[in-house]
Design a protein around this motif. Structure first.
Motif, PDB file in Angstrom:
ATOM      1  N   VAL A   5     -30.152  34.145  20.655  1.00 28.09           N
ATOM      2  CA  VAL A   5     -29.899  32.770  20.226  1.00 28.09           C
ATOM      3  C   VAL A   5     -30.366  31.835  21.334  1.00 28.09           C
ATOM      4  CG1 VAL A   5     -28.153  31.085  19.530  1.00 28.09           C
ATOM      5  CG2 VAL A   5     -27.922  33.479  18.843  1.00 28.09           C
ATOM      6  N   VAL A   6     -31.166  30.832  20.977  1.00 22.80           N
ATOM      7  CA  VAL A   6     -31.669  29.851  21.928  1.00 22.80           C
ATOM      8  C   VAL A   6     -31.210  28.479  21.459  1.00 22.80           C
ATOM      9  CG1 VAL A   6     -33.703  28.892  23.045  1.00 22.80           C
ATOM     10  CG2 VAL A   6     -33.688  31.294  22.332  1.00 22.80           C
ATOM     11  N   GLN A   7     -30.286  27.889  22.207  1.00 25.58           N
ATOM     12  CA  GLN A   7     -29.857  26.526  21.912  1.00 25.58           C
ATOM     13  C   GLN A   7     -30.877  25.567  22.529  1.00 25.58           C
ATOM     14  OE1 GLN A   7     -27.324  25.905  19.972  1.00 25.58           O
ATOM     15  NE2 GLN A   7     -26.506  27.988  19.936  1.00 25.58           N
ATOM     16  N   HIS A   8     -31.181  24.489  21.871  1.00 26.58           N
ATOM     17  CA  HIS A   8     -32.087  23.451  22.363  1.00 26.58           C
ATOM     18  C   HIS A   8     -33.449  24.033  22.755  1.00 26.58           C
ATOM     19  CE1 HIS A   8     -28.647  20.926  22.123  1.00 26.58           C
ATOM     20  NE2 HIS A   8     -28.016  21.571  23.086  1.00 26.58           N
ATOM     21  N   LEU A   9     -34.131  24.570  21.774  1.00 20.56           N
ATOM     22  CA  LEU A   9     -35.464  25.136  21.967  1.00 20.56           C
ATOM     23  C   LEU A   9     -36.425  24.110  22.562  1.00 20.56           C
ATOM     24  CD1 LEU A   9     -37.219  27.655  21.464  1.00 20.56           C
ATOM     25  CD2 LEU A   9     -37.715  26.740  19.208  1.00 20.56           C
ATOM     26  N   TRP A  36     -27.959  27.309   9.922  1.00 15.22           N
ATOM     27  CA  TRP A  36     -29.066  28.228  10.166  1.00 15.22           C
ATOM     28  C   TRP A  36     -29.841  28.413   8.869  1.00 15.22           C
ATOM     29  CZ3 TRP A  36     -30.371  29.094  14.921  1.00 15.22           C
ATOM     30  CH2 TRP A  36     -29.410  29.112  15.923  1.00 15.22           C
ATOM     31  N   ARG A  50     -32.716  31.453  16.333  1.00 11.56           N
ATOM     32  CA  ARG A  50     -32.012  32.753  16.343  1.00 11.56           C
ATOM     33  C   ARG A  50     -32.966  33.781  15.754  1.00 11.56           C
ATOM     34  NH1 ARG A  50     -26.243  32.827  14.665  1.00 11.56           N
ATOM     35  NH2 ARG A  50     -25.778  34.157  16.419  1.00 11.56           N
ATOM     36  N   LYS A  76     -32.273  26.013  13.341  1.00  9.55           N
ATOM     37  CA  LYS A  76     -31.198  25.068  13.028  1.00  9.55           C
ATOM     38  C   LYS A  76     -31.556  23.718  13.629  1.00  9.55           C
ATOM     39  CE  LYS A  76     -26.995  25.298  14.908  1.00  9.55           C
ATOM     40  NZ  LYS A  76     -25.585  25.680  15.135  1.00  9.55           N
ATOM     41  N   ASN A 102     -27.793  21.117  10.606  1.00 10.31           N
ATOM     42  CA  ASN A 102     -26.601  21.763  11.169  1.00 10.31           C
ATOM     43  C   ASN A 102     -26.231  23.099  10.532  1.00 10.31           C
ATOM     44  OD1 ASN A 102     -26.203  19.598  13.029  1.00 10.31           O
ATOM     45  ND2 ASN A 102     -25.385  18.408  11.326  1.00 10.31           N
ATOM     46  N   SER A 160     -32.540  24.670  17.340  1.00  3.11           N
ATOM     47  CA  SER A 160     -32.079  25.942  17.889  1.00  3.11           C
ATOM     48  C   SER A 160     -32.761  27.077  17.142  1.00  3.11           C
ATOM     49  CB  SER A 160     -30.560  26.068  17.754  1.00  3.11           C
ATOM     50  OG  SER A 160     -29.928  25.051  18.494  1.00  3.11           O
ATOM     51  N   SER A 204     -30.319  19.979  14.593  1.00  6.23           N
ATOM     52  CA  SER A 204     -29.103  19.206  14.888  1.00  6.23           C
ATOM     53  C   SER A 204     -29.495  17.763  15.154  1.00  6.23           C
ATOM     54  CB  SER A 204     -28.389  19.777  16.113  1.00  6.23           C
ATOM     55  OG  SER A 204     -28.040  21.111  15.889  1.00  6.23           O
ATOM     56  N   TYR A 261     -32.690  18.052  18.306  1.00  2.00           N
ATOM     57  CA  TYR A 261     -32.611  19.392  18.881  1.00  2.00           C
ATOM     58  C   TYR A 261     -32.817  20.460  17.818  1.00  2.00           C
ATOM     59  CZ  TYR A 261     -30.789  17.396  23.189  1.00  2.00           C
ATOM     60  OH  TYR A 261     -30.650  16.702  24.349  1.00  2.00           O
TER      61      TYR A 261
END
Length: 192
Positions: free
Chosen positions: A68-72, A159, A58, A121, A157, A56, A123, A54
């Motif tokens: 902020v976009v989690q799981h782009l 930015w 920002r 980021k 993990n 992310s 993960s 994953y």
């Protein structure tokens, strides 16, 4: 007589309310509207540069509009070959493969000035080496970002990226005009 006064008051209040609602069309729009952004990321051609983990994102502007976009990965729109202008939509592959450019569609609050910082980021357990990233504001192209270059494996993990907001190059180094992490003044002590 009392009933006629009440009816008149109720009718007057209703008419006044309708006039306010009709006049409210000229009021400024709520600033919490959403905008659409196209994010372009190229993964470098180095062996082992791709990832299936994953990612992310920002980004934002100098006025602290932070998106902020989690799981782009889930916002993937299409894949482009950087050497040929053909769109590779019909090839079922995952995003962030080596030597390919990926486009993502993102919706978030609207920026008010040009996008000047971008962080990624990673993960997971893979290594990933992006080459560059760019964000285009669909509605107002003058607010789009420059290219943000990475050219190294991202740490996991955390930015990692660049902040180009309101910097001035001086003979003594880079001077930041924006104070995001400014220290708070110490509280005053009372004498006993």
């Amino acid at each position: 007589m009392e009933t006629k006064k009440r009816r008149g008051l109720i009718v007057g209040c209703c008419l006044f309310s309708l006039a306010l609602l009709a006049g409210g069309a000229n009021l400024p729009q709520n600033k919490k509207r959403n905008c659409t952004y196209t994010v372009t990321i190229q993964t470098s051609c180095t062996k082992g540069a791709e990832t299936s983990d994953y990612v992310s994102l920002r980004f934002g502007d100098i006025k602290l509009n932070d998106i902020v976009v989690q799981h782009l990965n889930s916002k993937h729109v299409r894949k482009l070959d950087p050497l040929q202008p053909a769109v590779l939509d019909d090839i079922p592959t995952k995003p962030f493969q080596a030597c390919l450019v990926d486009e993502f569609q993102v919706t978030g609050k609207c920026v008010e000035s040009p996008i000047c910082y971008l962080y990624l980021k990673l993960s997971g357990k893979d290594d990933w080496r992006p080459k560059f990233a760019q964000v285009e504001a669909s509605e107002e192209s003058h607010l789009s970002s420059r290219y943000f270059y990475f050219r190294r494996y991202l740490p996991r993990n955390v930015w990692h990226g660049s902040d180009l907001c309101d910097k001035e190059v001086t003979p003594f180094g880079i001077k930041h005009k924006r104070k995001v992490l400014a220290k708070k003044p110490a509280p005053e002590r009372l004498m006993p």
